[in-house]
Design a protein around this motif. Sequence first.
Motif, PDB file in Angstrom:
ATOM      1  N   PRO A 113       0.816  -1.220   0.000  1.00 17.74           N
ATOM      2  CA  PRO A 113       0.000   0.000   0.000  1.00 17.74           C
ATOM      3  C   PRO A 113       0.847   1.267   0.000  1.00 17.74           C
ATOM      4  O   PRO A 113       0.490   2.249  -0.652  1.00 17.74           O
ATOM      5  CB  PRO A 113      -0.810  -0.093   1.292  1.00 17.74           C
ATOM      6  CG  PRO A 113      -0.505  -1.399   1.903  1.00 17.74           C
ATOM      7  CD  PRO A 113       0.611  -2.044   1.178  1.00 17.74           C
ATOM      8  N   ALA A 114       1.973   1.214   0.711  1.00 16.06           N
ATOM      9  CA  ALA A 114       2.834   2.408   0.775  1.00 16.06           C
ATOM     10  C   ALA A 114       3.362   2.756  -0.613  1.00 16.06           C
ATOM     11  O   ALA A 114       3.294   3.912  -1.043  1.00 16.06           O
ATOM     12  CB  ALA A 114       3.995   2.161   1.729  1.00 16.06           C
ATOM     13  N   ALA A 115       3.862   1.742  -1.334  1.00 17.05           N
ATOM     14  CA  ALA A 115       4.394   1.989  -2.678  1.00 17.05           C
ATOM     15  C   ALA A 115       3.300   2.526  -3.584  1.00 17.05           C
ATOM     16  O   ALA A 115       3.505   3.474  -4.347  1.00 17.05           O
ATOM     17  CB  ALA A 115       4.974   0.695  -3.259  1.00 17.05           C
ATOM     18  N   TYR A 116       2.118   1.932  -3.475  1.00 19.58           N
ATOM     19  CA  TYR A 116       0.993   2.351  -4.305  1.00 19.58           C
ATOM     20  C   TYR A 116       0.661   3.819  -4.060  1.00 19.58           C
ATOM     21  O   TYR A 116       0.497   4.598  -4.992  1.00 19.58           O
ATOM     22  CB  TYR A 116      -0.223   1.481  -4.005  1.00 19.58           C
ATOM     23  CG  TYR A 116      -1.251   1.507  -5.105  1.00 19.58           C
ATOM     24  CD1 TYR A 116      -1.144   0.642  -6.180  1.00 19.58           C
ATOM     25  CD2 TYR A 116      -2.308   2.406  -5.074  1.00 19.58           C
ATOM     26  CE1 TYR A 116      -2.079   0.661  -7.215  1.00 19.58           C
ATOM     27  CE2 TYR A 116      -3.232   2.436  -6.090  1.00 19.58           C
ATOM     28  CZ  TYR A 116      -3.125   1.561  -7.156  1.00 19.58           C
ATOM     29  OH  TYR A 116      -4.032   1.601  -8.172  1.00 19.58           O
ATOM     30  N   ALA A 117       0.604   4.167  -2.781  1.00 20.39           N
ATOM     31  CA  ALA A 117       0.275   5.552  -2.426  1.00 20.39           C
ATOM     32  C   ALA A 117       1.358   6.500  -2.925  1.00 20.39           C
ATOM     33  O   ALA A 117       1.066   7.556  -3.490  1.00 20.39           O
ATOM     34  CB  ALA A 117       0.102   5.680  -0.917  1.00 20.39           C
ATOM     35  N   PHE A 149      10.906  13.551   0.861  1.00 18.81           N
ATOM     36  CA  PHE A 149      11.281  13.493   2.270  1.00 18.81           C
ATOM     37  C   PHE A 149      10.726  12.215   2.902  1.00 18.81           C
ATOM     38  O   PHE A 149      11.441  11.494   3.619  1.00 18.81           O
ATOM     39  CB  PHE A 149      10.734  14.730   2.991  1.00 18.81           C
ATOM     40  CG  PHE A 149      11.029  14.747   4.466  1.00 18.81           C
ATOM     41  CD1 PHE A 149      12.313  14.988   4.925  1.00 18.81           C
ATOM     42  CD2 PHE A 149      10.020  14.515   5.394  1.00 18.81           C
ATOM     43  CE1 PHE A 149      12.585  14.990   6.280  1.00 18.81           C
ATOM     44  CE2 PHE A 149      10.280  14.511   6.750  1.00 18.81           C
ATOM     45  CZ  PHE A 149      11.570  14.749   7.200  1.00 18.81           C
ATOM     46  N   LEU A 150       9.471  11.921   2.614  1.00 28.19           N
ATOM     47  CA  LEU A 150       8.823  10.718   3.144  1.00 28.19           C
ATOM     48  C   LEU A 150       9.614   9.466   2.758  1.00 28.19           C
ATOM     49  O   LEU A 150       9.878   8.591   3.592  1.00 28.19           O
ATOM     50  CB  LEU A 150       7.405  10.625   2.601  1.00 28.19           C
ATOM     51  CG  LEU A 150       6.566   9.431   3.076  1.00 28.19           C
ATOM     52  CD1 LEU A 150       6.185   9.593   4.529  1.00 28.19           C
ATOM     53  CD2 LEU A 150       5.324   9.273   2.222  1.00 28.19           C
ATOM     54  N   LEU A 151      10.030   9.441   1.504  1.00 28.30           N
ATOM     55  CA  LEU A 151      10.752   8.275   0.998  1.00 28.30           C
ATOM     56  C   LEU A 151      12.097   8.122   1.717  1.00 28.30           C
ATOM     57  O   LEU A 151      12.498   7.007   2.072  1.00 28.30           O
ATOM     58  CB  LEU A 151      10.961   8.420  -0.510  1.00 28.30           C
ATOM     59  CG  LEU A 151      11.119   7.125  -1.284  1.00 28.30           C
ATOM     60  CD1 LEU A 151       9.913   6.221  -1.098  1.00 28.30           C
ATOM     61  CD2 LEU A 151      11.311   7.419  -2.766  1.00 28.30           C
ATOM     62  N   SER A 152      12.781   9.249   1.963  1.00 29.03           N
ATOM     63  CA  SER A 152      14.076   9.114   2.650  1.00 29.03           C
ATOM     64  C   SER A 152      13.885   8.672   4.096  1.00 29.03           C
ATOM     65  O   SER A 152      14.723   7.949   4.635  1.00 29.03           O
ATOM     66  CB  SER A 152      14.909  10.390   2.568  1.00 29.03           C
ATOM     67  OG  SER A 152      14.159  11.465   2.150  1.00 29.03           O
ATOM     68  N   ILE A 166       9.360  -2.534  -5.287  1.00 27.93           N
ATOM     69  CA  ILE A 166       7.944  -2.430  -5.655  1.00 27.93           C
ATOM     70  C   ILE A 166       7.646  -1.043  -6.229  1.00 27.93           C
ATOM     71  O   ILE A 166       6.913  -0.907  -7.211  1.00 27.93           O
ATOM     72  CB  ILE A 166       7.032  -2.738  -4.447  1.00 27.93           C
ATOM     73  CG1 ILE A 166       7.235  -4.196  -4.017  1.00 27.93           C
ATOM     74  CG2 ILE A 166       5.561  -2.508  -4.804  1.00 27.93           C
ATOM     75  CD1 ILE A 166       6.436  -4.612  -2.823  1.00 27.93           C
ATOM     76  N   ILE A 167       8.245  -0.010  -5.629  1.00 24.77           N
ATOM     77  CA  ILE A 167       8.062   1.345  -6.163  1.00 24.77           C
ATOM     78  C   ILE A 167       8.560   1.423  -7.596  1.00 24.77           C
ATOM     79  O   ILE A 167       7.884   1.944  -8.486  1.00 24.77           O
ATOM     80  CB  ILE A 167       8.809   2.383  -5.286  1.00 24.77           C
ATOM     81  CG1 ILE A 167       8.017   2.644  -4.007  1.00 24.77           C
ATOM     82  CG2 ILE A 167       9.008   3.692  -6.045  1.00 24.77           C
ATOM     83  CD1 ILE A 167       8.633   3.671  -3.097  1.00 24.77           C
ATOM     84  N   LEU A 206       3.239  -6.722 -11.160  1.00 28.63           N
ATOM     85  CA  LEU A 206       4.285  -6.225 -10.260  1.00 28.63           C
ATOM     86  C   LEU A 206       5.168  -7.375  -9.794  1.00 28.63           C
ATOM     87  O   LEU A 206       6.081  -7.172  -8.996  1.00 28.63           O
ATOM     88  CB  LEU A 206       3.657  -5.533  -9.044  1.00 28.63           C
ATOM     89  CG  LEU A 206       2.987  -4.199  -9.316  1.00 28.63           C
ATOM     90  CD1 LEU A 206       2.398  -3.640  -8.031  1.00 28.63           C
ATOM     91  CD2 LEU A 206       3.982  -3.223  -9.898  1.00 28.63           C
ATOM     92  N   GLY A 207       4.884  -8.589 -10.266  1.00 30.57           N
ATOM     93  CA  GLY A 207       5.623  -9.784  -9.860  1.00 30.57           C
ATOM     94  C   GLY A 207       7.129  -9.604  -9.746  1.00 30.57           C
ATOM     95  O   GLY A 207       7.710  -9.936  -8.721  1.00 30.57           O
ATOM     96  N   PRO A 208       7.773  -9.049 -10.775  1.00 25.56           N
ATOM     97  CA  PRO A 208       9.220  -8.900 -10.708  1.00 25.56           C
ATOM     98  C   PRO A 208       9.662  -8.080  -9.493  1.00 25.56           C
ATOM     99  O   PRO A 208      10.605  -8.450  -8.791  1.00 25.56           O
ATOM    100  CB  PRO A 208       9.575  -8.176 -12.003  1.00 25.56           C
ATOM    101  CG  PRO A 208       8.454  -8.458 -12.921  1.00 25.56           C
ATOM    102  CD  PRO A 208       7.234  -8.639 -12.075  1.00 25.56           C
ATOM    103  N   GLY A 209       8.967  -6.975  -9.242  1.00 21.85           N
ATOM    104  CA  GLY A 209       9.325  -6.120  -8.117  1.00 21.85           C
ATOM    105  C   GLY A 209       9.067  -6.804  -6.791  1.00 21.85           C
ATOM    106  O   GLY A 209       9.913  -6.791  -5.888  1.00 21.85           O
ATOM    107  N   ILE A 210       7.901  -7.440  -6.685  1.00 24.85           N
ATOM    108  CA  ILE A 210       7.551  -8.104  -5.424  1.00 24.85           C
ATOM    109  C   ILE A 210       8.496  -9.264  -5.153  1.00 24.85           C
ATOM    110  O   ILE A 210       8.994  -9.423  -4.029  1.00 24.85           O
ATOM    111  CB  ILE A 210       6.088  -8.594  -5.482  1.00 24.85           C
ATOM    112  CG1 ILE A 210       5.145  -7.388  -5.539  1.00 24.85           C
ATOM    113  CG2 ILE A 210       5.767  -9.457  -4.272  1.00 24.85           C
ATOM    114  CD1 ILE A 210       3.696  -7.746  -5.756  1.00 24.85           C
TER     115      ILE A 210
END
Lengths: 371, 287
Positions: free
Chosen positions: B102-106, B117-120, B170-171, B204-208
């Motif tokens: 969910p975080a990546a999606y958001a 900033f959030l990502l760092s 995932i991002i 998203l399989g490769p990322g997950i």
Amino acid sequence: MARVELIEVTKRYGQTIAVDRVSLDIAEGEFVTLLGPSGCGKTTTLRIVAGLIEPTEGEIRFDGQVVNHVPPHKRNIGFVFQSHALFPHLTVAENIAFGLKIKRRPKAEVQRRVEEMLELVNLQGFGSRMPSQLSGGQQQRVALARVLATDPQVLLFDEPLSALDRNLRDQLKYSILELQRRTKKTAIYVTHDQSEAFAISDRICVMNAGRVEQVGTQLDIYLRPRTEFVANFVGDNNVLTGAVVRVQQRDGQRSVVVKSGALELHAVDTQGLQPGETALVFVRPENIEVLSDGVVSEDEPILQGLVEQVVFEGPTVRFLVDIDGRPFRVVASGPQRLTLLGSSGRRVRLRFHAVVAIRYEHAEAALVPGR
Amino acid sequence: MATGGKAIAERQEVAVRRPGLWTRVVRQRRRILDLVQHGYIWLWMLIFVLPFLTTFAYSLRTADGISLSPYQHVFGSFKDNLLLSFEVTIISIVLNLLLALPAAYAIVRFPIPGKGFLLSVLNLALYTPAAVMGISLVIVYNFLFHIAQTLTGLVGAYVVGTYPMMLIPIIVALRDLPQVYEEAARCLGANRLQTLFRVELPLLGPGISAGILLTFVIVFNEFLVTLFVAGPGNTTAALRVFNLTRTAGIQPSTAALASTMQIVSFVVVIAFFRFFGSRYLKGTYLI
């Protein structure tokens, strides 16, 4: 299958207006094309109909019901994207079955429907392939089959052929038209390609800068453009300005005589121009006839011109002809064109056909030379 | 000048008489170069795997000579440590997935102010030294959460430490995933949830799978942070290897446990790419 109405639909992104009070009424089973240059708001309009974008103002109605707040998955539409958008992790058959499986149709029915659709788009036996194993044209046909499988009430096409090469495009546009005719579904088709729009539409809606410029049949758009934009965007036109000197009825159609310099032109008028008004006059290059010697004028005035340039393009020949000190583009086709190849520097006689006059909105600018 | 010209002429004559010579010399040189290049690569590979090979050889050494008997301890007294390692790894992977998706999606799909900033902040663990992480967690666990020396605390430490490893792939995958697939699914009648499960997650399989793999490798072999936060009852395999080496010196049975861990990691990585990886990578837009 459904009547689609757009009522004063507007979409704003901050200060930019992408779609500006677009109203359009599309009858059941009608094929309407939104035609316009890139950035004119045609795709945004289509996505608003699909529910992928919410309009800032205005209403979308399907069969009289306002659907503004209905999400795309509940609108029962079929959207064909420019990039076919086939799911790369599913086979061709699974792609076509996707919408049916979502709707929880029985397995046997899904299978039967998939076979039916593959047959419809002439891809029997391709069901077990992955989309990446198909050619561009085949992929777009699968996309079409996937959309038709769920029996949507409205078909939406967003430049579905622009990623394909020319031959394929010509083939597929007639397949799309044929499928739409056979399934009798309401269709909205977005394109910037006028030959595509002319080939397949019942009506064409020409858009520019977020607004509808003109809605009409191919003949309306071609022969009776309402705005300068339509006249210039659809096909090619020689444009001149002049003053309306007379109004007359000819063959039951209102026509006006416009004087521009030394030229007096008879033009079709749909806007009720009055003598004294300034008008824009359009003559298409292909509607200027170069007369062979000896043709005698009946009632159409015959003009004299000096050929300045001849360009042979194979099926057509383009001329630049000086008439009354102004350059006119002329296109000739048919076997007669070959006799004109050596006419550079010669005087020729010309006859104008299908001349159109519209009211010139910025009358003061008419004084600018060269118009 | 004259002699030079003559020499050239002679050389040309030789070349004409024996045409294959020069080519043969070039070929032979190339073969030698090839051998040197391959040798260089193999040498480094050997240096890389040498510690493992030595440990493995050591694990086979007993008083009676070479035997597999030290490995009986792996499935005897070390069994619980290995199982615990598996347990915490799997829980960490599941928690990471539930948090990161969910975080990546958001982060990718929605306009959030201060995204960078959030990502760092979320990736803080990447550049926090393990010892600093260890002592910080001990303090927080003791005085704030009161989960010191518990399994919850241990798993919490792993999740905090490996969260970026799940989030970043995932991002990246989500960013590369054209939104048109989502729109196509929606127009075909799928609601948001159906679109997520039937279209987006598979694509998203490769990322997950990359995220799962990274989390597995790191958590399964984690030792330093474990040293800080693990309680007496929560000795993972890695911690057991360290404890045994410190108290009993280097024993073949300890080397056997270490070798087992190494083999497990290796097998998991290979198996993952063979089954999951290929299944998900094939047919996606990436390949």
